[in-house]
Design a protein around this motif. Structure first.
Motif, PDB file in Angstrom:
ATOM      1  N   ARG A   1     -11.982  15.403  27.866  1.00 16.52           N
ATOM      2  CA  ARG A   1     -13.851  16.349  27.174  1.00 16.52           C
ATOM      3  C   ARG A   1     -14.057  16.983  25.932  1.00 16.52           C
ATOM      4  NH1 ARG A   1     -13.716  13.512  31.641  1.00 16.52           N
ATOM      5  NH2 ARG A   1     -14.712  13.956  33.286  1.00 16.52           N
ATOM      6  N   LYS A   2     -14.883  16.682  25.443  1.00 17.45           N
ATOM      7  CA  LYS A   2     -15.699  17.399  24.246  1.00 17.45           C
ATOM      8  C   LYS A   2     -16.000  18.805  24.678  1.00 17.45           C
ATOM      9  CE  LYS A   2     -16.856  12.775  21.210  1.00 17.45           C
ATOM     10  NZ  LYS A   2     -17.725  12.527  21.064  1.00 17.45           N
ATOM     11  N   ILE A   3     -15.097  19.849  23.858  1.00 19.61           N
ATOM     12  CA  ILE A   3     -16.245  21.104  23.393  1.00 19.61           C
ATOM     13  C   ILE A   3     -17.132  20.957  22.816  1.00 19.61           C
ATOM     14  CG2 ILE A   3     -15.235  23.338  22.814  1.00 19.61           C
ATOM     15  CD1 ILE A   3     -12.735  22.553  22.575  1.00 19.61           C
ATOM     16  N   GLN A   4     -18.317  21.368  23.766  1.00 12.26           N
ATOM     17  CA  GLN A   4     -19.604  21.995  23.129  1.00 12.26           C
ATOM     18  C   GLN A   4     -19.904  23.195  23.380  1.00 12.26           C
ATOM     19  OE1 GLN A   4     -22.788  19.830  25.756  1.00 12.26           O
ATOM     20  NE2 GLN A   4     -20.923  18.117  26.704  1.00 12.26           N
ATOM     21  N   LYS A   5     -20.652  23.684  21.838  1.00 11.53           N
ATOM     22  CA  LYS A   5     -20.936  25.445  21.570  1.00 11.53           C
ATOM     23  C   LYS A   5     -22.477  25.619  22.194  1.00 11.53           C
ATOM     24  CE  LYS A   5     -20.857  28.648  17.719  1.00 11.53           C
ATOM     25  NZ  LYS A   5     -19.893  28.968  16.520  1.00 11.53           N
ATOM     26  N   THR A   6     -22.705  26.504  22.895  1.00 11.93           N
ATOM     27  CA  THR A   6     -23.945  26.458  23.144  1.00 11.93           C
ATOM     28  C   THR A   6     -24.238  28.351  23.441  1.00 11.93           C
ATOM     29  OG1 THR A   6     -25.273  26.944  24.919  1.00 11.93           O
ATOM     30  CG2 THR A   6     -23.417  26.765  26.040  1.00 11.93           C
ATOM     31  N   GLY A   7     -25.631  28.861  22.854  1.00 10.65           N
ATOM     32  CA  GLY A   7     -25.865  30.353  22.377  1.00 10.65           C
ATOM     33  C   GLY A   7     -24.893  30.283  21.612  1.00 10.65           C
ATOM     34  N   GLY A   8     -24.447  29.746  20.089  1.00 11.21           N
ATOM     35  CA  GLY A   8     -23.677  30.327  19.317  1.00 11.21           C
ATOM     36  C   GLY A   8     -22.434  30.654  19.300  1.00 11.21           C
ATOM     37  N   SER A   9     -22.170  31.609  20.055  1.00 15.01           N
ATOM     38  CA  SER A   9     -20.303  31.939  20.904  1.00 15.01           C
ATOM     39  C   SER A   9     -19.767  31.366  21.925  1.00 15.01           C
ATOM     40  CB  SER A   9     -20.572  33.250  20.453  1.00 15.01           C
ATOM     41  OG  SER A   9     -21.501  33.907  21.658  1.00 15.01           O
ATOM     42  N   THR A  10     -20.713  30.713  23.013  1.00 14.10           N
ATOM     43  CA  THR A  10     -19.814  29.967  23.684  1.00 14.10           C
ATOM     44  C   THR A  10     -19.259  29.243  24.119  1.00 14.10           C
ATOM     45  OG1 THR A  10     -21.094  31.675  25.908  1.00 14.10           O
ATOM     46  CG2 THR A  10     -20.459  30.009  26.290  1.00 14.10           C
ATOM     47  N   TYR A  11     -17.776  28.167  23.791  1.00 16.54           N
ATOM     48  CA  TYR A  11     -17.725  27.134  23.770  1.00 16.54           C
ATOM     49  C   TYR A  11     -17.423  26.575  26.086  1.00 16.54           C
ATOM     50  CZ  TYR A  11     -16.129  27.934  19.551  1.00 16.54           C
ATOM     51  OH  TYR A  11     -16.407  27.853  17.783  1.00 16.54           O
ATOM     52  N   ILE A  12     -17.849  24.777  25.848  1.00 20.04           N
ATOM     53  CA  ILE A  12     -18.550  24.842  27.430  1.00 20.04           C
ATOM     54  C   ILE A  12     -17.113  23.435  27.545  1.00 20.04           C
ATOM     55  CG2 ILE A  12     -20.194  26.163  27.957  1.00 20.04           C
ATOM     56  CD1 ILE A  12     -22.063  23.525  27.806  1.00 20.04           C
ATOM     57  N   ILE A  13     -17.299  23.148  28.511  1.00 18.57           N
ATOM     58  CA  ILE A  13     -16.406  21.618  28.681  1.00 18.57           C
ATOM     59  C   ILE A  13     -17.162  21.374  29.921  1.00 18.57           C
ATOM     60  CG2 ILE A  13     -14.365  21.532  27.326  1.00 18.57           C
ATOM     61  CD1 ILE A  13     -12.791  21.951  30.112  1.00 18.57           C
ATOM     62  N   SER A  14     -17.531  19.691  30.476  1.00 20.24           N
ATOM     63  CA  SER A  14     -17.833  19.552  31.366  1.00 20.24           C
ATOM     64  C   SER A  14     -16.674  19.178  32.646  1.00 20.24           C
ATOM     65  CB  SER A  14     -18.549  18.296  31.814  1.00 20.24           C
ATOM     66  OG  SER A  14     -17.549  17.255  30.713  1.00 20.24           O
ATOM     67  N   LEU A  15     -16.707  19.733  33.400  1.00 19.02           N
ATOM     68  CA  LEU A  15     -15.778  19.095  34.825  1.00 19.02           C
ATOM     69  C   LEU A  15     -15.552  17.746  35.719  1.00 19.02           C
ATOM     70  CD1 LEU A  15     -15.644  22.808  36.619  1.00 19.02           C
ATOM     71  CD2 LEU A  15     -14.198  21.928  35.211  1.00 19.02           C
ATOM     72  N   PRO A  16     -14.517  16.789  35.659  1.00 21.21           N
ATOM     73  CA  PRO A  16     -14.934  15.838  36.319  1.00 21.21           C
ATOM     74  C   PRO A  16     -15.131  15.440  37.392  1.00 21.21           C
ATOM     75  CG  PRO A  16     -12.285  16.414  35.353  1.00 21.21           C
ATOM     76  CD  PRO A  16     -12.934  17.119  35.518  1.00 21.21           C
ATOM     77  N   LYS A  17     -15.899  15.043  37.976  1.00 22.44           N
ATOM     78  CA  LYS A  17     -17.059  14.593  39.132  1.00 22.44           C
ATOM     79  C   LYS A  17     -16.295  14.622  40.156  1.00 22.44           C
ATOM     80  CE  LYS A  17     -20.983  12.288  41.475  1.00 22.44           C
ATOM     81  NZ  LYS A  17     -22.187  11.260  41.567  1.00 22.44           N
ATOM     82  N   ASN A  18     -14.968  13.661  40.283  1.00 21.88           N
ATOM     83  CA  ASN A  18     -14.423  12.971  41.565  1.00 21.88           C
ATOM     84  C   ASN A  18     -13.742  14.499  41.707  1.00 21.88           C
ATOM     85  OD1 ASN A  18     -15.210  10.903  41.356  1.00 21.88           O
ATOM     86  ND2 ASN A  18     -13.113   9.888  40.113  1.00 21.88           N
ATOM     87  N   TRP A  19     -13.161  15.385  40.555  1.00 20.61           N
ATOM     88  CA  TRP A  19     -12.356  16.689  41.055  1.00 20.61           C
ATOM     89  C   TRP A  19     -12.861  17.297  41.906  1.00 20.61           C
ATOM     90  CZ3 TRP A  19     -12.350  21.883  39.328  1.00 20.61           C
ATOM     91  CH2 TRP A  19     -11.463  22.552  39.645  1.00 20.61           C
ATOM     92  N   VAL A  20     -14.779  18.315  41.621  1.00 21.47           N
ATOM     93  CA  VAL A  20     -15.469  18.911  42.235  1.00 21.47           C
ATOM     94  C   VAL A  20     -16.028  18.358  43.388  1.00 21.47           C
ATOM     95  CG1 VAL A  20     -17.321  19.659  41.412  1.00 21.47           C
ATOM     96  CG2 VAL A  20     -16.324  19.563  39.590  1.00 21.47           C
ATOM     97  N   THR A  21     -16.287  16.530  43.426  1.00 20.91           N
ATOM     98  CA  THR A  21     -16.580  16.580  44.933  1.00 20.91           C
ATOM     99  C   THR A  21     -15.025  16.466  45.703  1.00 20.91           C
ATOM    100  OG1 THR A  21     -16.174  13.996  43.792  1.00 20.91           O
ATOM    101  CG2 THR A  21     -18.055  15.386  44.093  1.00 20.91           C
ATOM    102  N   SER A  22     -14.025  16.580  45.541  1.00 17.39           N
ATOM    103  CA  SER A  22     -12.833  16.914  46.216  1.00 17.39           C
ATOM    104  C   SER A  22     -12.332  17.958  46.097  1.00 17.39           C
ATOM    105  CB  SER A  22     -11.218  15.609  45.691  1.00 17.39           C
ATOM    106  OG  SER A  22     -11.122  16.489  43.871  1.00 17.39           O
ATOM    107  N   ARG A  23     -12.570  18.496  45.936  1.00 22.50           N
ATOM    108  CA  ARG A  23     -12.606  20.466  46.185  1.00 22.50           C
ATOM    109  C   ARG A  23     -13.846  21.126  46.983  1.00 22.50           C
ATOM    110  NH1 ARG A  23      -7.480  21.610  46.025  1.00 22.50           N
ATOM    111  NH2 ARG A  23      -8.473  23.623  45.672  1.00 22.50           N
TER     112      ARG A  23
END
Length: 355
Positions: A10-32
């Motif tokens: 996953r690529k690291i993205q920056k939002t709000g000037g100081s917060t770094y975010i990444i997305s979670l794999p959909k399969n993992w989210v739904t399986s949990r």
């Protein structure tokens, strides 16, 4: 991005000037069974990785196992099975027979509960006994377990040699009985390492890395073996009741015992400090003791009967103890190389005060 070999990129993205975010794999989210707004826990690992958990740390799954047995089962076989279940990490263990459980079988199960750390009997029926691990996932730091095992093994060897020196059967009996305490610590170490390998949350709570787990488990096995050899020395006392070995031979064996004990202590120090030079010194000392053993063996060969058998057992056990100290020093070198930034001088963990 696609998953490769079980890893999700996953690529690291920056939002709000100081917060770094990444997305979670959909399969993992739904399986949990997770949804938007659910809270995840993050834990930085010593190796630089980041652990993500869907549950709060400490809410480890309760592992319930039902163990079917028979009343005519061999006692040693039943104990081995129960110990294996304990080491495997069963937190709730139900021992069940198809008919009414005999008094003998109940006594074996109760004896098992007294020999291990954690499990307590919480319920009994006509056909079953239920045990639950009540100590939690991290009652003792692993370095403290190793230091305690070292203290006990060294004291047992010293007392076994005292029994050998004076042919004191009461001291020998005490040494043999104390071996159970070393065993229970070794089984506890195996259980903790297995739990850490199976559940990353346990690994985090123990504040160790996977290489640390391997190192501690190997060290624990060596301590347990050294304690076994102390028991073996104590078991030779009846062989010397009618005839005492020569004083010069006793003195040589006592000196060899002290040298082996010193080597073990220094090997443990080298492990804690990641000191390769000290570890090499221990290995050289262990090899020197093995060469001395060859000289003493020639003198033992001049004896006959029970005297020769007893002296040979004592000599062999002291040699094995020295070699185990050398093995621990080799483990210390391997562990130091695994963590090159701390090869010399910095403790692996805060050690307990020495006896």
């Amino acid at each position: 991005m696609r998953a490769t070999g079980g890893f999700h990129g996953r690529k690291i993205q920056k939002t709000g000037g100081s917060t770094y975010i990444i997305s979670l794999p959909k399969n993992w989210v739904t399986s949990r069974g997770l949804h938007a707004g659910d809270v995840l826990t993050f834990a930085p690992r010593p190796d630089g990785s980041l652990q993500i958990q869907a549950e709060e740390l400490g809410s480890a799954e309760v592992v319930r196992r039902v163990v079917p047995i028979s009343n005519d089962m061999d006692e040693e076989h039943l104990l081995r099975r129960l110990i294996a279940e304990y080491i495997a990490g069963s937190t709730l263990l139900e021992i069940r027979t198809t008919t009414r459980m005999s008094a003998r079988t109940r006594d074996i199960v109760r004896g098992f509960a007294q020999r291990v750390i954690g499990p307590e009997i919480i319920e009994e029926t006509a056909e079953s006994v239920i045990l639950q691990d009540v100590v939690g996932p991290n009652p003792l730091p692993l370095p403290s377990v190793i230091r305690r095992m070292h203290q006990m093994a060294r004291a047992m060897q010293s007392d076994a040699m005292a029994a050998f020196h004076s042919a004191d059967a009461s001291i020998a009996k005490d040494v043999i009985e104390r071996d159970r305490e070393v065993d229970r610590l070794h089984w506890f170490m195996e259980k903790q390492v297995n739990s850490a390998l199976r559940d990353a949350r346990v690994l985090t709570s123990l504040s160790v890395t996977l290489p640390d787990c391997s190192t501690y488990l190997l060290a624990s096995r060596l301590m347990e073996r050294i304690a076994d050899h102390a028991v073996r020395i104590a078991g030779t006392i009846p062989l010397f009741q009618k005839e005492r070995p020569p004083a010069a031979m006793v003195a040589e064996l006592e000196r060899m015992s002290e040298a082996a004990a010193t080597a073990l202590s220094e090997a443990l120090d080298s492990l804690e400090r990641r000191d390769i030079e000290q570890a090499n010194t221990v290995i050289d000392a262990a090899h020197s003791l093995v060469r001395e053993r060859a000289h003493l063996l020639q003198e033992v060969s001049t004896k006959r009967g029970r005297m020769a058998v007893g002296l040979a057992y004592v000599l062999e056990s002291l040699e094995r103890s020295a070699l185990y100290a050398g093995d621990l020093a080799e483990i210390a070198i391997n562990h130091a190389v695994e963590t090159p930034s701390a090869m010399v001088g910095r403790p692996m963990a805060a050690p307990l005060p020495k006896p």
